[in-house]
Structures are given as structure tokens and as C-alpha cells.
Motif scaffolding. Structure first.
Motif, PDB file in Angstrom:
ATOM      1  N   GLN A   1      16.410  39.222  26.980  1.00 42.18           N
ATOM      2  CA  GLN A   1      16.953  38.649  28.351  1.00 42.18           C
ATOM      3  C   GLN A   1      16.451  39.659  29.334  1.00 42.18           C
ATOM      4  O   GLN A   1      17.438  40.061  30.003  1.00 42.18           O
ATOM      5  N   TYR A   2      15.201  39.951  29.353  1.00 41.99           N
ATOM      6  CA  TYR A   2      14.729  40.846  30.442  1.00 41.99           C
ATOM      7  C   TYR A   2      14.850  40.251  31.808  1.00 41.99           C
ATOM      8  O   TYR A   2      14.575  39.107  32.057  1.00 41.99           O
ATOM      9  N   PRO A   3      15.080  41.029  33.044  1.00 40.51           N
ATOM     10  CA  PRO A   3      15.072  40.514  34.298  1.00 40.51           C
ATOM     11  C   PRO A   3      13.714  39.726  34.574  1.00 40.51           C
ATOM     12  O   PRO A   3      12.731  40.257  34.266  1.00 40.51           O
TER      13      PRO A   3
ATOM     14  N   TYR B   1      14.492  41.662  46.795  1.00 39.58           N
ATOM     15  CA  TYR B   1      14.498  42.246  45.408  1.00 39.58           C
ATOM     16  C   TYR B   1      15.774  42.699  44.959  1.00 39.58           C
ATOM     17  O   TYR B   1      15.894  42.492  43.660  1.00 39.58           O
ATOM     18  N   ASP B   2      16.653  43.241  45.765  1.00 40.33           N
ATOM     19  CA  ASP B   2      17.860  43.581  45.281  1.00 40.33           C
ATOM     20  C   ASP B   2      18.901  42.632  44.659  1.00 40.33           C
ATOM     21  O   ASP B   2      19.560  42.472  43.880  1.00 40.33           O
ATOM     22  N   TYR B   3      18.506  41.478  45.496  1.00 37.40           N
ATOM     23  CA  TYR B   3      19.357  40.230  45.402  1.00 37.40           C
ATOM     24  C   TYR B   3      19.122  39.466  44.071  1.00 37.40           C
ATOM     25  O   TYR B   3      19.761  39.124  43.205  1.00 37.40           O
ATOM     26  N   LEU B   4      17.803  39.696  43.736  1.00 41.23           N
ATOM     27  CA  LEU B   4      17.337  38.835  42.483  1.00 41.23           C
ATOM     28  C   LEU B   4      17.836  39.805  41.234  1.00 41.23           C
ATOM     29  O   LEU B   4      18.095  39.180  40.238  1.00 41.23           O
ATOM     30  N   LEU B   5      17.550  41.209  41.477  1.00 40.69           N
ATOM     31  CA  LEU B   5      18.201  42.092  40.405  1.00 40.69           C
ATOM     32  C   LEU B   5      19.659  41.911  40.142  1.00 40.69           C
ATOM     33  O   LEU B   5      20.086  41.810  39.295  1.00 40.69           O
ATOM     34  N   TYR B   6      20.368  41.749  40.996  1.00 41.84           N
ATOM     35  CA  TYR B   6      21.857  41.324  40.850  1.00 41.84           C
ATOM     36  C   TYR B   6      21.727  39.916  40.144  1.00 41.84           C
ATOM     37  O   TYR B   6      22.808  39.951  39.472  1.00 41.84           O
TER      38      TYR B   6
ATOM     39  N   ASN C   1      20.107  38.229  38.444  1.00 43.80           N
ATOM     40  CA  ASN C   1      19.629  38.804  36.781  1.00 43.80           C
ATOM     41  C   ASN C   1      20.572  39.339  35.997  1.00 43.80           C
ATOM     42  O   ASN C   1      21.138  38.861  34.780  1.00 43.80           O
ATOM     43  N   SER C   2      21.308  40.571  36.416  1.00 43.05           N
ATOM     44  CA  SER C   2      22.351  40.921  35.862  1.00 43.05           C
ATOM     45  C   SER C   2      23.651  40.135  35.919  1.00 43.05           C
ATOM     46  O   SER C   2      24.030  40.119  34.664  1.00 43.05           O
ATOM     47  N   LEU C   3      23.830  39.449  36.866  1.00 43.44           N
ATOM     48  CA  LEU C   3      25.075  38.455  36.845  1.00 43.44           C
ATOM     49  C   LEU C   3      24.696  37.385  35.753  1.00 43.44           C
ATOM     50  O   LEU C   3      25.627  36.943  35.095  1.00 43.44           O
ATOM     51  N   ALA C   4      23.664  37.084  35.602  1.00 44.41           N
ATOM     52  CA  ALA C   4      23.151  35.949  34.449  1.00 44.41           C
ATOM     53  C   ALA C   4      22.838  36.685  33.190  1.00 44.41           C
ATOM     54  O   ALA C   4      22.165  35.993  32.257  1.00 44.41           O
ATOM     55  N   ASP C   5      23.170  37.783  32.937  1.00 39.78           N
ATOM     56  CA  ASP C   5      23.259  38.556  31.501  1.00 39.78           C
ATOM     57  C   ASP C   5      21.720  38.985  31.038  1.00 39.78           C
ATOM     58  O   ASP C   5      21.511  39.353  29.988  1.00 39.78           O
ATOM     59  N   ARG C   6      20.854  38.958  32.196  1.00 41.38           N
ATOM     60  CA  ARG C   6      19.418  39.635  31.995  1.00 41.38           C
ATOM     61  C   ARG C   6      19.709  41.069  32.317  1.00 41.38           C
ATOM     62  O   ARG C   6      20.303  41.917  32.872  1.00 41.38           O
TER      63      ARG C   6
ATOM     64  N   LEU D   1       7.137  36.653  36.351  1.00 41.20           N
ATOM     65  CA  LEU D   1       6.846  38.123  36.125  1.00 41.20           C
ATOM     66  C   LEU D   1       8.249  38.860  36.091  1.00 41.20           C
ATOM     67  O   LEU D   1       9.138  38.182  35.453  1.00 41.20           O
ATOM     68  N   ILE D   2       7.858  40.247  36.126  1.00 45.25           N
ATOM     69  CA  ILE D   2       9.179  41.258  35.929  1.00 45.25           C
ATOM     70  C   ILE D   2       9.407  42.040  36.986  1.00 45.25           C
ATOM     71  O   ILE D   2       8.413  42.093  37.801  1.00 45.25           O
ATOM     72  N   PRO D   3      10.493  42.655  37.179  1.00 42.68           N
ATOM     73  CA  PRO D   3      10.690  43.379  38.349  1.00 42.68           C
ATOM     74  C   PRO D   3       9.578  44.579  38.754  1.00 42.68           C
ATOM     75  O   PRO D   3       9.504  44.904  39.943  1.00 42.68           O
ATOM     76  N   GLU D   4       9.027  45.061  37.521  1.00 44.10           N
ATOM     77  CA  GLU D   4       7.989  46.151  37.972  1.00 44.10           C
ATOM     78  C   GLU D   4       6.922  45.688  38.773  1.00 44.10           C
ATOM     79  O   GLU D   4       6.288  46.521  39.610  1.00 44.10           O
ATOM     80  N   PHE D   5       6.631  44.531  39.125  1.00 43.38           N
ATOM     81  CA  PHE D   5       5.646  44.194  39.836  1.00 43.38           C
ATOM     82  C   PHE D   5       6.217  44.424  41.422  1.00 43.38           C
ATOM     83  O   PHE D   5       5.120  44.245  42.415  1.00 43.38           O
ATOM     84  N   TYR D   6       7.458  44.586  41.634  1.00 49.26           N
ATOM     85  CA  TYR D   6       7.812  44.666  42.967  1.00 49.26           C
ATOM     86  C   TYR D   6       8.791  45.806  43.103  1.00 49.26           C
ATOM     87  O   TYR D   6       9.228  46.175  44.245  1.00 49.26           O
ATOM     88  N   ASP D   7       8.553  46.743  42.084  1.00 52.79           N
ATOM     89  CA  ASP D   7       9.354  47.968  42.290  1.00 52.79           C
ATOM     90  C   ASP D   7       8.376  49.193  42.810  1.00 52.79           C
ATOM     91  O   ASP D   7       7.375  49.798  42.079  1.00 52.79           O
ATOM     92  N   THR D   8       8.643  49.336  44.094  1.00 50.68           N
ATOM     93  CA  THR D   8       7.857  50.449  44.891  1.00 50.68           C
ATOM     94  C   THR D   8       7.942  51.763  44.330  1.00 50.68           C
ATOM     95  O   THR D   8       7.125  52.735  44.666  1.00 50.68           O
ATOM     96  N   ASN D   9       9.300  51.967  43.872  1.00 50.67           N
ATOM     97  CA  ASN D   9       9.714  53.652  43.422  1.00 50.67           C
ATOM     98  C   ASN D   9       8.827  53.830  42.452  1.00 50.67           C
ATOM     99  O   ASN D   9       8.408  55.083  41.885  1.00 50.67           O
ATOM    100  N   GLN D  10       8.358  53.061  41.379  1.00 53.25           N
ATOM    101  CA  GLN D  10       7.722  53.053  40.232  1.00 53.25           C
ATOM    102  C   GLN D  10       6.097  53.254  40.390  1.00 53.25           C
ATOM    103  O   GLN D  10       5.230  53.482  39.590  1.00 53.25           O
ATOM    104  N   ARG D  11       5.650  52.900  41.732  1.00 50.57           N
ATOM    105  CA  ARG D  11       4.240  52.727  42.148  1.00 50.57           C
ATOM    106  C   ARG D  11       3.343  52.300  41.235  1.00 50.57           C
ATOM    107  O   ARG D  11       2.039  52.699  41.275  1.00 50.57           O
ATOM    108  N   GLY D  12       3.648  50.990  40.433  1.00 48.85           N
ATOM    109  CA  GLY D  12       2.739  50.284  39.886  1.00 48.85           C
ATOM    110  C   GLY D  12       2.204  51.146  38.484  1.00 48.85           C
ATOM    111  O   GLY D  12       1.150  51.026  38.182  1.00 48.85           O
TER     112      GLY D  12
END
Length: 902
Positions: A335-337, A316-321, A323-328, A448-459
Motif C-alpha cells: 500500500q505504497y503512496p 504534493y502535501d495534500y496527496l501525501l495526506y 494517501n496516509s488517510l487512505a491507509d497508504r 507514479l510514486i511520491p519520489e517523482f515529485y519530492d524535490t528534497n531527495q533530488r531525484g
């Protein structure tokens, strides 16, 4: 048609700022996407019928907002009254009206819009009736306001591309007259470094302002009063990241991230800015990074990849990284992640993550997951004129992002779709339906978007927590929460948690690199993208068009709309295949493994530079060679030098130990020497090359010797005889260094050349005993240094090869994918390399005497040890606890033994 008239009375000067702004409901999201808000005025609105006097029962105080495409009135102290929005394009006349009491601005329009009626987020109400509005200006200058509004009104009558150009000119003219107020500086003695006109970017919102960079603080001055404070201040010492980004396929974006401490919490803040051109953006980036107080360091891609590969960073964190590196960015809906669909089972009562059948094929884009649909798309592709594309729809657009997020951010959807929600039957009503549509619909290929895998936001994005009325579906069912798969037990938190477990599973970890190749890597463009059925509309790709060179306003506007609405391919991060994740258990994060060296022994054996070192681990003997033509042997068990032999008048360049304890050496006299250690004499001399033998490597499992020479030839020998060459290849550059690794089926040879190239040869173990001539087809280019290669070394598993060059750069390259997973440029030239036996560390000796210890799990130089006063010529590991270094100290050429502690 019924006519109505409203009278708006302005009672304050423009200098009134933000004393009551926080209680107002107005937001930039109530405007059209990217519409500019200029300023507002305190007003009273009094209703007036055309045939009667003012109605004393309908009077409101509020503020009138002047924007680039509309006027918006917000009542003060009434949370239930709707905001009134008048679009310039709906106006029929704008002029001056005078009476005995005051001057008025008269506006007639065909319709107006009511927003946030009863303070509820709901579709806008378009009141389609001819209306008359009278604005009484008591303090503001009517002539000045009239001139500005009439300019914007004239712009609204133009075609959209000309309107945007005229508004941009008005914005630039207005804001050029605004100067930064020096009283906002924290310290009047701060030194101004640079100043720019920029735009702050948030989802669907563009807000112009002035950026001022001093030697201590970054100031962003808002041109309007939409924020509580007129200026944002970011201390340079609090900045944790300054990164360049692409915006609408142009390199004009800059993201500043910082930590802000509030009471006991520390929160990460972000400012995403867009500049007028790339030159200004780059100047600002350099200016910020050059200040002493700015110590922000961005994580290097190579070190982040290493951490992910070794399990120290989650998928999860690597995909976020990436995305950011690729200007998302979360600030830019265009250009959402982007995250992948992982699962295919959305109907079972229970989810078995150990079943490979529940996972999506990550080697294929969404459009290629259904073979029947793909066949139809390919047929259309063949009949299409150039430029061809398989998918006319993208996998990530602003519309797709808000399709998922409409329940959490309904105001964004209303802004994007001109005050309306989507048709209830087209909304994100069911996860299973959304996935099935992506499999079968000829125009739906969204990921999909990161929210599908973000357990902190609890869906929370799956719930209609605001109880918004989205309408009813065709069967009369009201749109409410998203229908989840049975295995989610109707709990968004469980749904997201199981998706996250699937994302982090071994099955996905072993294959995620294939999806990375499609979205961020080498399968994104070119022939590889065609072979992978991964071809999108050409304007989705960076470099497909240069907006700055298009002078035709209509053509430029059309392209900008296409780019902003129909998706952008992320910036390509990898030109070769991405490495796969290692599934072995990694050491716990935070475990201290820092290497500490303690010198045990030092001895002097040569009169010139030490060229090579080899260790007979069975006997505990260390062999070294030198430019003075000697070979020496030191016994670690007896702790003394037991052999020193003068073997040549010229330099001996390399040394290896054969299985029969023979010592194999290459020399500058073009020969390979075989020295019998037991009898203490040379047993064979091979006339090997037409120039100096620069390097040799012994493959013990096959009894092979590989030699490289300044005559640009590479030879493979069997049994060390003059007539035993079984492989021969001529290159175009001098060979400086070679290393070998024997796998189960292949022998790999890494070759470093004078021109900086690092080549990898792969030989079939089954044919090694047969004489053959290896051609250029047997190798691939791994790296290109900007100077001669100094040394190359395989790790213990043969999966990585390290190379250092005179360009001061050290690379670590994956031998399978040829991907660079580490790159480090040091202050001095690295002359020698060595892997520790477990592959955890790469040791690098430079020409100043420093030994750099590179932690391969963390992807960072962990420590530096001064092992010699001058150049480190060679470094070698005896075992896990001992290291040999060969170097120079005070004009003495010495060998040192070091004990290792971690």
C-alpha cells in the motif's frame, strides 16, 4: 556430485546479546519476504572434506541465525566473505551426530546460497551441490536447538499455506513464553495500561515483538536481536500522531509517529504495527489516546481539504495526506503512496508548462488514456463472466514500486524476487519508455510514486549511485542511470523540480480533484467507477472478502497472496465529488488574522426570545423580531431604538427586508406580514400556510420570497400576494430554516428539516416567473444531521452552505460537489450561523453564550468569545467591521453591536 562438509562450532550462550551486532551485515531483507528471524549463536565454521580431516586454512568465526525458513551464517571480521544461507526446504536430512569430542548437528542439503559476496549488493549465488554441514554446540543445548530446527524443517515440507500456519503457531508459542523485562521501564512506578503481541511492519519485513503501554511511555520489545537496543521506547509526550490503518485489507494496523530530538535536529520517527485482530488494535489506540501525556491531534480531513482548497497546502502535501488517510504507507509496499502521471511530453527539448497539451487528462485512469486500448479492454470486459474487471493489473503493487526504486533500494528487489533483479530490458531504463508502456501495454496501468515529485531527495532514485551491475540490455548497453527526457538536461534534480512545478501548476490544481475522485473518491466503486472506466479485479477492493471468516487454509493463502502481490485500492475517503482548488491567491501562511471583538452598544427591545434579525445596510437600521410578537428597529446612525411595534399575539419567526424597504415577516399564526416602514403600518397580510411560518428568505435580484412552514410545505412567492405562488413543494418533515442564493442562471434554496436533512433546491432563473410545481427531482440531499437543523446559511459566493443542528455538529458543504469540506462537533448546540462578508470566517453562536469563530482558510476554530451570558439566538454582520448578536443575559433579551478588529 561433489560433496562438501562445513563444521560450525558454537562458542557462546544465547544470553550473549548485541555487543557486536552493529558490525554484522545480516539484515531481515536477506530472508524471504515476511520471514521471521528468531535468534542467533556465536559459532566457528571449519571446512571439512569428506575424505580428509579439517582444513586449518579455512576457519571462520561468526554467528548462525535461526530463521523460520532458513539458517544463515555470517562470518565475523571479514567483510568480503559471503553469507551462507541454507533453506530448510533444500535440506535432505537434519539429525544428531556424536563423536568422542562433542555432539554435532548434522545437516545435509541439495544447495545453499551465498549472499553479499565481497560485500557487494548483487544477485544471490545459488550453489547447487550436495553439501554436509556439522554444527558443534559447545554451550547451547543441542536437544533444544535440534527440536526447534526440526520443527521448522517439517514445516518446510508442507504446502505453503500449511507451512505458514505451522510457522505462525511456532512463533506464537515461542513468543508467548517471553515476558517483558520490568527492568527496561524508565521508572518502576510507571503504571502498565495494556500489553499486546504485535508485528512491526517495514518494507517486505515483518518482525514480531511485544508492545507495552504505560501511562508515560510506549515500549516495543523485539523478540530477536536485530536491533541495537532490545527495546524501543517512545515517550507519550513526544507522540505527534496515532492513527489506525488497514493491512492486507484488514483493519489491524496502527501507526505511531513521534518527534525525536538528536543533538540540534528534530527527526520524525514512525512505528507501524499490526495486531492479531481489530479489537486489540482499537483497544491499544484508545489506551494510548486516553493517557494525559498523549496530546497528539490528527489533522481532520475537512480542515486539510479547506487548507488545500484555499492554497495553504500544496498539491504534493495534500496527496501525501490523502494517501496516509487512505491507509497508504511508506512502511508497506503493498500500500505504497500513489501519485499520478502528470505530463505527457517526454521527448521535447524544452518543456512549456503553460501549454495545456503537455498535461495528462486527470479525469481518466491510466487504462483509459489510450482510446484504442480501452476499446479492446471494454470488449474483453463484456465477454467476461462475473465478477468482471477492466484491468487485471493494478496501478500500484510492490513490484511496481520497486520497479521505480530498484537503484535506490536494490536489496528490496532482491528480497522480493528471490535474489534476482529483473531482466535488464524490463527494468526502469527510460522515463519516456515507461510512460509509453503505460499507454499501450494491455497489462500496464501503473501510476507514479511520491519520489517523482519530492524535490528534497533530488531525484536520487534515478541514479545508479551504488554502481550496481544490473546486466546489459539486448543491444549490449549496460543498465545504469534512468534515461531522462531531453528537457531534463540529464539532471535528475531538474527533472523532479519540473515535475513538481507541473504538479503545482494552475492547470493541474484546477483538475486534480478529478484524479482524487478516481483514486480516493466516489468514482472508485459502484456505477460511477463503471462510467469512468475505473474497474479493477474485485479482490483489490476493501470489503471484497473477509479473511477472518475463511477457514480453508489453501483458499485463504491464495487470497492473501493475491492481495499482497497484485495491488490494493485505497480506502474510499469521499462518497461525493471532491471540491476543486480555488486558484485565487491565498493569504500568506502564518499571517495573523485572529478576530477580536469589542462591544460598542447594547440595548433591550424584547420580552422573549429573539427569533430573527435583518439589516438595512443602506439606511443603517437593524430589525429584530421575537416570540413576544413584536418587531423593533434600531438606528446605528442615531444610536437609538426608533421603532417597536406589536404585530401579533403569537411569535414572529422571521424577518427580511425587500428592495422597496418593506419589512417581510413570517408568523406562527400561519401568515406572512408585509409592513410598510415609511407609513408605519401593515400593508398586506398573506394567508401563506396551514401551520406556522417558520422561516422566510428574500431574493432581491428576482423579487422573490421563499417561505417554509411547519406544515411541511415550501412556497415561492412573486410580488407578495395571496395568488402569487409560483412554486410549491410538500415535504415529509417540518421546515425549520431556509436560505437562498441567486446566481447568474440559477437560484439555490437551502432547506433544513426537523429530521436533520439539509436539502438543496436549484431553480432555473429563466422560468421563475412562470407558475409551476417543483417536484422532489429538483433537489439533492447535502447532509443529514442526527437531530433537527437549527439554521442554514450560504456564503457570499453561494459555493458553500453551512448548517448546524441539535446534534451539536456544524457542517460546511460544497454546493456543487455536495462534498463535506468541514465538520465540527462542539460541546454545546449551535443555534445560529453567519458568514463574514469576505467568507473568511464562519461565526457560530451556541446555547451557552459563546461565539465560535471558524477560520475557513485554516479549517479550524480560531477563537471563542463569550458574547452573552446565556444562549446566542441570532448573529449577523452589518459590514466587515461590525457584528450584531442577539441573546440572553441575566433573564434580559438584548441586542449587542460589536466592533471587529483583526
Amino acid at each position: 556430485m561433489e560433496k562438501q562438509r562445513y563444521t560450525v562450532v558454537v562458542r557462546c550462550k544465547r544470553s550473549e546479546a548485541l555487543t557486536t551486532c552493529s558490525v554484522y551485515r545480516f539484515s531481515l531483507l536477506l530472508l524471504e519476504p515476511s520471514e521471521i528471524y528468531f535468534e542467533d549463536f556465536s559459532v566457528d565454521i571449519v571446512r571439512e572434506e569428506l575424505t580428509t580431516n579439517l582444513d586449518p586454512e579455512f576457519q571462520m568465526s561468526g554467528r548462525l541465525k535461526m530463521c523460520s525458513k532458513s539458517l544463515v551464517f555470517e562470518a565475523k571480521g571479514s567483510a568480503s566473505a559471503p553469507l551462507i544461507k541454507i533453506m530448510y526446504k533444500d535440506c535432505t536430512t537434519i539429525d544428531r551426530q556424536e563423536d568422542a569430542d562433542c555432539q554435532r548437528l548434522s545437516i545435509r542439503c541439495r544447495q545453499y546460497i551465498e549472499l553479499l559476496d565481497q560485500n557487494r549488493i548483487q544477485p544471490y549465488r545459488f550453489v547447487q551441490k550436495e553439501c554436509a554441514f556439522l554444527f558443534h554446540f559447545h554451550y547451547a543445548k543441542l536437544d533444544e536447538c535440534l527440536q526447534q530446527i526440526c520443527q521448522l524443517y517439517r514445516a518446510s515440507t508442507l504446502p505453503s499455506y500449511e507451512q505458514n500456519s505451522m510457522i505462525a503457531t511456532i512463533v506464537y508459542s515461542r513468543h508467548s513464553r517471553v515476558k517483558f523485562n520490568k527492568l527496561w521501564l524508565n521508572n518502576l512506578y510507571e503504571r502498565t495500561v495494556c500489553e499486546f503481541q504485535v508485528e512491526e511492519i517495514n518494507p517486505l519485513v515483518v518482525n514480531p515483538g511485544r508492545l507495552l503501554v504505560t501511562n508515560k511511555i510506549i515500549y516495543f520489545q523485539y523478540y530477536n536481536n536485530i536491533n541495537t537496543n532490545p527495546v524501543l521506547k517512545v515517550g507519550l509526550k513526544h507522540i505527534i500522531g496515532v492513527s489506525k490503518h488497514r493491512y492486507l485489507l484488514r483493519q489491524i494496523g496502527l501507526k505511531v509517529r513521534w518527534n525525536e530530538k538528536r543533538s540540534t535536529d528534530v527527526t520524525d520517527q514512525c512505528l507501524y504495527l499490526v495486531f492479531r485482530n481489530q479489537a486489540e488494535r482499537d483497544e491499544c489506540w484508545r489506551s494510548i489516546c486516553a493517557q494525559p501525556d498523549c496530546s497528539a491531534t490528527e489533522q481532520s480531513p475537512e480542515s486539510m481539504t479547506l487548507k488545500w482548497q484555499n492554497g495553504l497546502v500544496s498539491n504534493y502535501d495534500y496527496l501525501l495526506y490523502l494517501n496516509s488517510l487512505a491507509d497508504r504507507s511508506f512502511q508497506d509496499l503493498t500500500q505504497y503512496p500513489v501519485f499520478p502521471w502528470i505530463l505527457t511530453d517526454y521527448t521535447s527539448d524544452e518543456l512549456n508548462l503553460n501549454d495545456p497539451g503537455v498535461y495528462r487528462d486527470l479525469s481518466k485512469p491510466v487504462g483509459a488514456l489510450n482510446p484504442d486500448r480501452l476499446a479492446r479492454l471494454r470488449a474483453r470486459f463484456e465477454e467476461m463472466p462475473e465478477p468482471k474487471f477492466l484491468y487485471g493489473s493494478h496501478y500500484s503493487t510492490p513490484g511496481f514500486v520497486l520497479y521505480y526504486l530498484v537503484r535506490k533500494h536494490p536489496e528490496l528487489m532482491l528480497c522480493l524476487q528471490n535474489g534476482k533483479f529483473d531482466h535488464p530490458d524490463r527494468m526502469f531504463n527510460s522515463v519516456a519508455d515507461a510512460y509509453n508502456n503505460c499507454l499501450h501495454n494491455m497489462s500496464d496501468f501503473k501510476e507514479l510514486i511520491p519520489e517523482f515529485y519530492d524535490t528534497n531527495q533530488r531525484g536520487d532514485f534515478l541514479l545508479n549511485g551504488m554502481k550496481i551491475d544490473f546486466g546489459a540490455r539486448f543491444d549490449g548497453t549496460p543498465v545504469n542511470h534512468v534515461a531522462l527526457p531531453p528537457w531534463a538536461h540529464n539532471a535528475p534534480e531538474r527533472f523532479v523540480r519540473l515535475l513538481r512545478e507541473a504538479l503545482e501548476s494552475d492547470h493541474v490544481s484546477a483538475r486534480l480533484h478529478q484524479w482524487i475522485d478516481l483514486i480516493f473518491g466516489y468514482k472508485q466503486q459502484g456505477k460511477a467507477s463503471h462510467d469512468a472506466d475505473n474497474v479493477f479485479f474485485h479482490l483489490c477492493y476493501e470489503g471484497s472478502v473477509d479473511l477472518g471468516s475463511i477457514n480453508d487454509l489453501a483458499a485463504r493463502h491464495a487470497i492473501e497472496v493475491q492481495i499482497s502481490e497484485f495491488g490494493q485500492i485505497p480506502k474510499q475517503l469521499f462518497r461525493t465529488a471532491h471540491v476543486s482548488k480555488l486558484l485565487a491567491i491565498a493569504p500568506p501562511i502564518g499571517t495573523s488574522t485572529q478576530m477580536v471583538l469589542r462591544q460598542e452598544t447594547v440595548y433591550h427591545s424584547h420580552k422573549d426570545i429573539i427569533t430573527a434579525v435583518a439589516v438595512d445596510r443602506a439606511a443603517g437600521n437593524i430589525f429584530t423580531t421575537s416570540k413576544d410578537g413584536t418587531m423593533t428597529c434600531y438606528s446605528t446612525s442615531e444610536k437609538r431604538k426608533i421603532r417597536s411595534v406589536q404585530l401579533s399575539d403569537l411569535s414572529i419567526s422571521s424577518v427580511q427586508i425587500a428592495d422597496d424597504r418593506s419589512i417581510i415577516m413570517g408568523g406562527w399564526d400561519d401568515t406572512i406580514l408585509i409592513y410598510n416602514f415609511d407609513f408605519g403600518k401593515i400593508s398586506n397580510t398573506i394567508r401563506a400556510h396551514d401551520d406556522a411560518v417558520s422561516c422566510i428568505s428574500y431574493v432581491s435580484s428576482h423579487g422573490l420570497l421563499v417561505s417554509g412552514s411547519w406544515d411541511c410545505s415550501l412556497k415561492i412567492w412573486n410580488n407578495f400576494h395571496n395568488d402569487s405562488v409560483i412554486g410549491y413543494h410538500v415535504l415529509e418533515e417540518k421546515i425549520i430554516s431556509i436560505d437562498t442564493y441567486a446566481g447568474e442562471r440559477n437560484v439555490h434554496i437551502a432547506v433544513g428539516l426537523q429530521n436533520g436533512e439539509l436539502l438543496l433546491y436549484e431553480l432555473d432563473s429563466r422560468t421563475l416567473t412562470k407558475p409551476t410545481s417543483y417536484t422532489r427531482d429538483n433537489h439533492k440531499l447535502l447532509q443529514t444531521h442526527r437531530g433537527p437543523v437549527c439554521e442554514v446559511k450560504f456564503n457570499g459566493k453561494g459555493t458553500l452552505v453551512a448548517s448546524c443542528g441539535e446534534d451539536r455538529v456544524t457542517y460546511v458543504t460544497d454546493t456543487d460537489s455536495t462534498m463535506t469540506i468541514c465538520r465540527k462537533e462542539l460541546n454545546a448546540i449551535v443555534r445560529c450561523l453567519c458568514w463574514t462578508p469576505d467568507g473568511t470566517y464562519l461565526l457560530m453562536g451556541d446555547q451557552t453564550g459563546l461565539l465560535h469563530v471558524w477560520n475557513m482558510l485554516q479549517g479550524m476554530v480560531e477563537c471563542e468569545v463569550n458574547v452573552h451570558g446565556d444562549c446566542v439566538y441570532r448573529i449577523e454582520c452589518i459590514d466587515e467591521k461590525r457584528i450584531i448578536s442577539c441573546g440572553k443575559d441575566d433573564n434580559n433579551y438584548c441586542i449587542k453591536l460589536w466592533a471587529v478588529a483583526t
